[in-house]
Design an enzyme around this catalytic site. Structure first.
Site, mmCIF file in Angstrom:
data_model
loop_
_atom_site.group_PDB
_atom_site.id
_atom_site.type_symbol
_atom_site.label_atom_id
_atom_site.label_comp_id
_atom_site.label_asym_id
_atom_site.label_seq_id
_atom_site.Cartn_x
_atom_site.Cartn_y
_atom_site.Cartn_z
ATOM 1 N N ARG A 77 0.839 -1.208 0.000
ATOM 2 C CA ARG A 77 0.000 0.000 0.000
ATOM 3 C C ARG A 77 0.872 1.255 0.000
ATOM 4 O O ARG A 77 2.062 1.228 0.297
ATOM 5 C CB ARG A 77 -0.915 0.012 1.238
ATOM 6 C CG ARG A 77 -0.168 0.127 2.550
ATOM 7 C CD ARG A 77 -1.051 0.552 3.708
ATOM 8 N NE ARG A 77 -0.338 0.449 4.980
ATOM 9 C CZ ARG A 77 0.547 1.328 5.435
ATOM 10 N NH1 ARG A 77 0.872 2.370 4.716
ATOM 11 N NH2 ARG A 77 1.127 1.140 6.611
ATOM 12 N N HIS A 126 -2.072 -1.390 13.854
ATOM 13 C CA HIS A 126 -3.411 -1.957 13.985
ATOM 14 C C HIS A 126 -3.482 -2.765 15.276
ATOM 15 O O HIS A 126 -2.495 -3.407 15.667
ATOM 16 C CB HIS A 126 -3.730 -2.894 12.817
ATOM 17 C CG HIS A 126 -3.661 -2.249 11.465
ATOM 18 N ND1 HIS A 126 -4.443 -1.170 11.122
ATOM 19 C CD2 HIS A 126 -2.917 -2.538 10.368
ATOM 20 C CE1 HIS A 126 -4.177 -0.823 9.866
ATOM 21 N NE2 HIS A 126 -3.252 -1.643 9.395
ATOM 22 N N PHE A 185 -8.893 1.708 5.024
ATOM 23 C CA PHE A 185 -8.885 2.691 6.119
ATOM 24 C C PHE A 185 -8.887 1.999 7.478
ATOM 25 O O PHE A 185 -9.285 0.834 7.607
ATOM 26 C CB PHE A 185 -10.095 3.629 6.014
ATOM 27 C CG PHE A 185 -11.435 2.927 6.027
ATOM 28 C CD1 PHE A 185 -12.061 2.585 7.214
ATOM 29 C CD2 PHE A 185 -12.080 2.614 4.826
ATOM 30 C CE1 PHE A 185 -13.290 1.955 7.225
ATOM 31 C CE2 PHE A 185 -13.314 1.971 4.822
ATOM 32 C CZ PHE A 185 -13.923 1.638 6.029
ATOM 33 N N ALA A 186 -8.423 2.734 8.481
ATOM 34 C CA ALA A 186 -8.410 2.241 9.865
ATOM 35 C C ALA A 186 -8.920 3.356 10.767
ATOM 36 O O ALA A 186 -8.334 4.441 10.808
ATOM 37 C CB ALA A 186 -6.998 1.821 10.266
ATOM 38 N N CYS A 240 2.085 7.361 10.538
ATOM 39 C CA CYS A 240 1.964 7.908 9.190
ATOM 40 C C CYS A 240 3.083 8.890 8.863
ATOM 41 O O CYS A 240 2.981 9.664 7.906
ATOM 42 C CB CYS A 240 0.598 8.580 8.980
ATOM 43 S SG CYS A 240 -0.797 7.477 9.321
#
Length: 224
Positions: free
Chosen positions: A82, A89, A163-164, A180
């Protein structure tokens, strides 16, 4: 079955999965994507799930955003295809993986990213919260705290990853990374604004808002 108002809309299969190891979900996505590359008439898919604790690095991401050695063996880490930098997560974070054929919508990746943001902004609005975008950055912020991360991969205009949304996770895992790659903006979770909120209750709002934004008819499906 979750239907949009216009029954002429595309069908999209909705899989409400539970807690699934990251590599299992990744293989599932790749399998769905490959099937749709070979047969573009197959229905789109939205997977909603949670992951056990795991760190993922996007393609071309900077390992300096990890605050621990990759070879320490203490944490599960995967480098994947990605876009985006490192993310985390864990249970309490609702993850969405849309497998969409963008030829049915718009062949425009910037449009697609903005649509994913719009889904999450609408979810926050369900709870009376004002989600924000920040120009030049991807994701959704709430009072200056990033509550949703987005990272995608597109092959032959078919999407994977997604998405998360931080609903009620243990946030300590984020302390081991620069989430990020953004050092000057903190992460947050919905539980800071809505104590007691759970992923289970947010799932239905995410599904409904996804159907509205993308104009699809969601059909609940189950793993064989």
């Amino acid at each position: 079955m979750i239907r949009s108002n216009d029954l002429s809309h595309n069908r999209c299969l909705l899989y409400n999965a539970g807690l699934l190891p990251y590599l299992d979900a990744h293989q599932w996505q790749r399998s769905l994507l490959t099937e749709r590359i070979h047969n573009s008439s197959l229905d789109d898919v939205l997977i909603l799930l949670e992951h056990p604790p795991v760190y993922t690095l996007g393609q071309g991401s900077n390992p300096e955003f990890l605050k621990f050695a990759l070879d320490n063996g203490q944490f599960e880490v995967h480098k994947i295809e990605r876009g985006g930098e490192v993310t985390y997560h864990c249970p309490g974070q609702l993850v969405g993986y849309p497998i969409l054929n963008l030829q049915r919508y718009r062949k425009d990746l910037h449009w697609y990213l903005r649509q994913l943001e719009e889904v999450l902004i609408r979810v926050l609005a369900v709870y009376g919260l004002q989600g924000d975008r920040i120009p030049s950055l991807t994701g959704v912020w709430l009072e200056g705290r990033k509550v949703a991360a987005i990272g995608i991969k597109v092959s032959r205009w078919i999407t994977m990853h997604g998405f998360a949304l931080n609903v009620c996770p243990d946030m300590t895992g984020f302390e081991r990374i620069v989430p990020c790659g953004i050092a000057d903006k903190p992460v947050g979770s919905l539980a800071e604004w809505i104590p007691g909120i759970t992923c289970q209750e947010v799932r239905s709002s995410v599904a409904k808002c996804f159907a509205e934004v993308f104009g699809v008819e969601l059909v609940e499906s189950f793993l064989q």
